[in-house]
Motif scaffolding. Structure first.
Motif, PDB file in Angstrom:
ATOM      1  N   ASP A 172       2.589  -0.980  -0.857  1.00 45.16           N
ATOM      2  CA  ASP A 172       3.909  -1.569  -0.619  1.00 45.16           C
ATOM      3  C   ASP A 172       4.948  -0.772  -1.401  1.00 45.16           C
ATOM      4  OD1 ASP A 172       6.234  -3.148  -0.568  1.00 45.16           O
ATOM      5  OD2 ASP A 172       5.068  -4.989  -0.385  1.00 45.16           O
ATOM      6  N   THR A 173       5.891  -0.163  -0.673  1.00 41.36           N
ATOM      7  CA  THR A 173       6.912   0.668  -1.319  1.00 41.36           C
ATOM      8  C   THR A 173       8.238  -0.060  -1.492  1.00 41.36           C
ATOM      9  OG1 THR A 173       7.707   1.623   0.765  1.00 41.36           O
ATOM     10  CG2 THR A 173       5.859   2.732  -0.321  1.00 41.36           C
ATOM     11  N   GLY A 174       8.208  -1.374  -1.372  1.00 44.27           N
ATOM     12  CA  GLY A 174       9.437  -2.146  -1.498  1.00 44.27           C
ATOM     13  C   GLY A 174       9.929  -2.287  -2.926  1.00 44.27           C
ATOM     14  N   GLY A 175       9.083  -1.948  -3.897  1.00 42.02           N
ATOM     15  CA  GLY A 175       9.467  -2.067  -5.303  1.00 42.02           C
ATOM     16  C   GLY A 175       9.854  -0.735  -5.910  1.00 42.02           C
ATOM     17  N   SER A 176       9.527  -0.561  -7.177  1.00 46.94           N
ATOM     18  CA  SER A 176       9.885   0.654  -7.905  1.00 46.94           C
ATOM     19  C   SER A 176       8.911   1.792  -7.600  1.00 46.94           C
ATOM     20  CB  SER A 176       9.883   0.389  -9.409  1.00 46.94           C
ATOM     21  OG  SER A 176       8.555   0.125  -9.862  1.00 46.94           O
ATOM     22  N   LEU A 177       9.334   3.010  -7.919  1.00 46.90           N
ATOM     23  CA  LEU A 177       8.453   4.159  -7.750  1.00 46.90           C
ATOM     24  C   LEU A 177       7.239   4.053  -8.668  1.00 46.90           C
ATOM     25  CD1 LEU A 177      11.056   7.080  -7.512  1.00 46.90           C
ATOM     26  CD2 LEU A 177       9.726   6.062  -5.658  1.00 46.90           C
ATOM     27  N   GLU A 178       7.448   3.486  -9.845  1.00 51.91           N
ATOM     28  CA  GLU A 178       6.329   3.297 -10.769  1.00 51.91           C
ATOM     29  C   GLU A 178       5.291   2.369 -10.170  1.00 51.91           C
ATOM     30  OE1 GLU A 178       9.506   3.014 -11.549  1.00 51.91           O
ATOM     31  OE2 GLU A 178       9.804   4.717 -12.912  1.00 51.91           O
ATOM     32  N   ASP A 179       5.754   1.352  -9.462  1.00 47.95           N
ATOM     33  CA  ASP A 179       4.834   0.411  -8.828  1.00 47.95           C
ATOM     34  C   ASP A 179       4.046   1.101  -7.716  1.00 47.95           C
ATOM     35  OD1 ASP A 179       3.712  -2.224  -8.355  1.00 47.95           O
ATOM     36  OD2 ASP A 179       4.914  -2.267  -6.530  1.00 47.95           O
ATOM     37  N   ARG A 182       1.346   3.166  -9.294  1.00 47.79           N
ATOM     38  CA  ARG A 182       0.226   2.335  -9.763  1.00 47.79           C
ATOM     39  C   ARG A 182      -0.677   1.941  -8.600  1.00 47.79           C
ATOM     40  NH1 ARG A 182       4.151   0.183 -13.413  1.00 47.79           N
ATOM     41  NH2 ARG A 182       4.773  -1.406 -11.893  1.00 47.79           N
ATOM     42  N   GLN A 183      -0.078   1.632  -7.463  1.00 47.47           N
ATOM     43  CA  GLN A 183      -0.883   1.263  -6.300  1.00 47.47           C
ATOM     44  C   GLN A 183      -1.732   2.433  -5.816  1.00 47.47           C
ATOM     45  OE1 GLN A 183       1.203  -1.283  -3.237  1.00 47.47           O
ATOM     46  NE2 GLN A 183       2.951  -0.884  -4.570  1.00 47.47           N
ATOM     47  N   VAL A 184      -1.147   3.625  -5.823  1.00 46.06           N
ATOM     48  CA  VAL A 184      -1.897   4.818  -5.430  1.00 46.06           C
ATOM     49  C   VAL A 184      -3.053   5.054  -6.389  1.00 46.06           C
ATOM     50  CG1 VAL A 184      -1.793   7.346  -5.202  1.00 46.06           C
ATOM     51  CG2 VAL A 184       0.022   5.916  -4.224  1.00 46.06           C
ATOM     52  N   ASP A 185      -2.807   4.874  -7.687  1.00 48.98           N
ATOM     53  CA  ASP A 185      -3.859   5.047  -8.685  1.00 48.98           C
ATOM     54  C   ASP A 185      -5.015   4.085  -8.429  1.00 48.98           C
ATOM     55  OD1 ASP A 185      -2.622   7.089 -10.072  1.00 48.98           O
ATOM     56  OD2 ASP A 185      -1.604   5.744 -11.472  1.00 48.98           O
ATOM     57  N   LYS A 186      -4.693   2.856  -8.053  1.00 50.80           N
ATOM     58  CA  LYS A 186      -5.737   1.860  -7.774  1.00 50.80           C
ATOM     59  C   LYS A 186      -6.564   2.253  -6.560  1.00 50.80           C
ATOM     60  CE  LYS A 186      -3.421  -2.171  -9.796  1.00 50.80           C
ATOM     61  NZ  LYS A 186      -2.808  -3.508  -9.519  1.00 50.80           N
ATOM     62  N   VAL A 187      -5.911   2.776  -5.537  1.00 49.58           N
ATOM     63  CA  VAL A 187      -6.631   3.217  -4.337  1.00 49.58           C
ATOM     64  C   VAL A 187      -7.582   4.353  -4.687  1.00 49.58           C
ATOM     65  CG1 VAL A 187      -6.406   4.312  -2.071  1.00 49.58           C
ATOM     66  CG2 VAL A 187      -4.835   2.482  -2.722  1.00 49.58           C
ATOM     67  N   ILE A 188      -7.079   5.332  -5.426  1.00 47.20           N
ATOM     68  CA  ILE A 188      -7.910   6.480  -5.806  1.00 47.20           C
ATOM     69  C   ILE A 188      -9.086   6.030  -6.655  1.00 47.20           C
ATOM     70  CG2 ILE A 188      -7.961   8.633  -7.129  1.00 47.20           C
ATOM     71  CD1 ILE A 188      -5.036   9.058  -6.292  1.00 47.20           C
ATOM     72  N   GLU A 189      -8.826   5.149  -7.607  1.00 49.90           N
ATOM     73  CA  GLU A 189      -9.893   4.650  -8.475  1.00 49.90           C
ATOM     74  C   GLU A 189     -10.977   3.950  -7.661  1.00 49.90           C
ATOM     75  OE1 GLU A 189     -10.481   1.587 -12.283  1.00 49.90           O
ATOM     76  OE2 GLU A 189      -8.497   1.963 -11.448  1.00 49.90           O
ATOM     77  N   ASP A 190     -10.544   3.158  -6.674  1.00 49.73           N
ATOM     78  CA  ASP A 190     -11.506   2.426  -5.859  1.00 49.73           C
ATOM     79  C   ASP A 190     -12.336   3.362  -4.980  1.00 49.73           C
ATOM     80  OD1 ASP A 190     -12.432  -0.290  -4.971  1.00 49.73           O
ATOM     81  OD2 ASP A 190     -11.766   0.473  -3.039  1.00 49.73           O
ATOM     82  N   LEU A 191     -11.723   4.447  -4.525  1.00 45.15           N
ATOM     83  CA  LEU A 191     -12.402   5.359  -3.610  1.00 45.15           C
ATOM     84  C   LEU A 191     -13.211   6.438  -4.325  1.00 45.15           C
ATOM     85  CD1 LEU A 191      -9.616   5.913  -0.916  1.00 45.15           C
ATOM     86  CD2 LEU A 191     -11.675   4.509  -0.714  1.00 45.15           C
ATOM     87  N   ARG A 192     -12.950   6.622  -5.612  1.00 44.52           N
ATOM     88  CA  ARG A 192     -13.616   7.685  -6.348  1.00 44.52           C
ATOM     89  C   ARG A 192     -15.141   7.525  -6.275  1.00 44.52           C
ATOM     90  NH1 ARG A 192     -10.861  11.986  -7.823  1.00 44.52           N
ATOM     91  NH2 ARG A 192      -9.347  10.829  -9.059  1.00 44.52           N
ATOM     92  N   GLY A 193     -15.810   8.589  -5.883  1.00 44.74           N
ATOM     93  CA  GLY A 193     -17.269   8.550  -5.813  1.00 44.74           C
ATOM     94  C   GLY A 193     -17.821   8.037  -4.493  1.00 44.74           C
ATOM     95  N   ARG A 194     -16.950   7.563  -3.605  1.00 41.44           N
ATOM     96  CA  ARG A 194     -17.433   7.048  -2.324  1.00 41.44           C
ATOM     97  C   ARG A 194     -17.741   8.208  -1.386  1.00 41.44           C
ATOM     98  NH1 ARG A 194     -14.134   2.385   0.780  1.00 41.44           N
ATOM     99  NH2 ARG A 194     -14.339   1.527  -1.343  1.00 41.44           N
TER     100      ARG A 194
END
Length: 208
Positions: A172-179, A182-194
């Motif tokens: 969701d890009t409706g908030g800040s760039l920092e947010d 953080r969302q992209v980081d969570k996606v990468i973390e979840d997919l890492r190693g898959r």
């Protein structure tokens, strides 16, 4: 190699989101960039032959081409029949190159991913979304954009709600760039190693 499909409707923030993936070392291939390159190179002869006069200087003039296909679904399909195979070819070359480099995961940024049935070419889908009012404000701020053109573009795209429902992840890009970061980081973390399965299948078809 895991292949991530990044998509979203016009004005949702795909470019910004893709940039965050790239900043984190995830190779990104942009379908829009491939099209841009095609309009200045490989696709020019075919497009000029189909739509005489749209490439006066050896490069496709996007404004002239847009006028040529506007309001003519048949002409748009003709253009897509020229461009889509070349875009897929470019994406396959990108994937082959990244596989040779040993990339763990890559991103294919495909604006019309669902509309083109391209979800079969990726292992997982990330949809970029934003509130309708933010989307409208962003798009109408673009040079040469009008309400009529915006509505026409929306009509050609799958509704945002449907994309969100079909996605594996939503940024969701409706908030800040920092947010967004953080969302992209969570996606990468979840997919890492898959493990990814799509590239092995695509490579098998290319080599057969």
């Amino acid at each position: 190699m895991l292949v991530i499909g990044l998509t979203g409707s016009i004005g949702m923030g795909k470019t910004t989101t893709a940039a965050y993936f790239a900043e984190r070392g995830i190779p990104v291939c942009s379908a829009d960039q491939i099209v841009h390159d095609l309009y200045e190179g490989e696709a020019v002869p075919q497009i000029e032959a189909a739509f005489p006069g749209v490439a006066p200087d050896g490069k496709v003039d996007r404004a002239l081409l847009a006028k040529e296909v506007a309001g003519h679904p048949g002409k748009l399909r003709e253009l897509e029949a020229i461009i889509h195979p070349l875009v897929v070819k470019g994406e396959m070359e990108f994937l082959r190159d990244q596989a040779k480099r040993g990339a763990e995961m890559v991103v294919l940024e495909i604006p019309l991913l669902y509309e083109a049935g391209a979800e079969v070419r990726v292992d997982t889908v990330v949809v970029v979304s934003a509130p309708p009012e933010a989307q409208r404000e962003r798009v109408l701020a673009r040079a040469g954009m009008s309400e009529e053109k915006f509505e026409s573009l929306l009509a050609r795209q799958m509704p945002d709600a449907e994309k969100r429902a079909r996605a594996d992840y939503v940024v969701d890009t409706g908030g800040s760039l920092e947010d967004v970061a953080r969302q992209v980081d969570k996606v990468i973390e979840d997919l890492r190693g898959r493990e990814g399965a799509v590239w092995d299948k695509l490579r098998g078809r290319l080599e057969s």
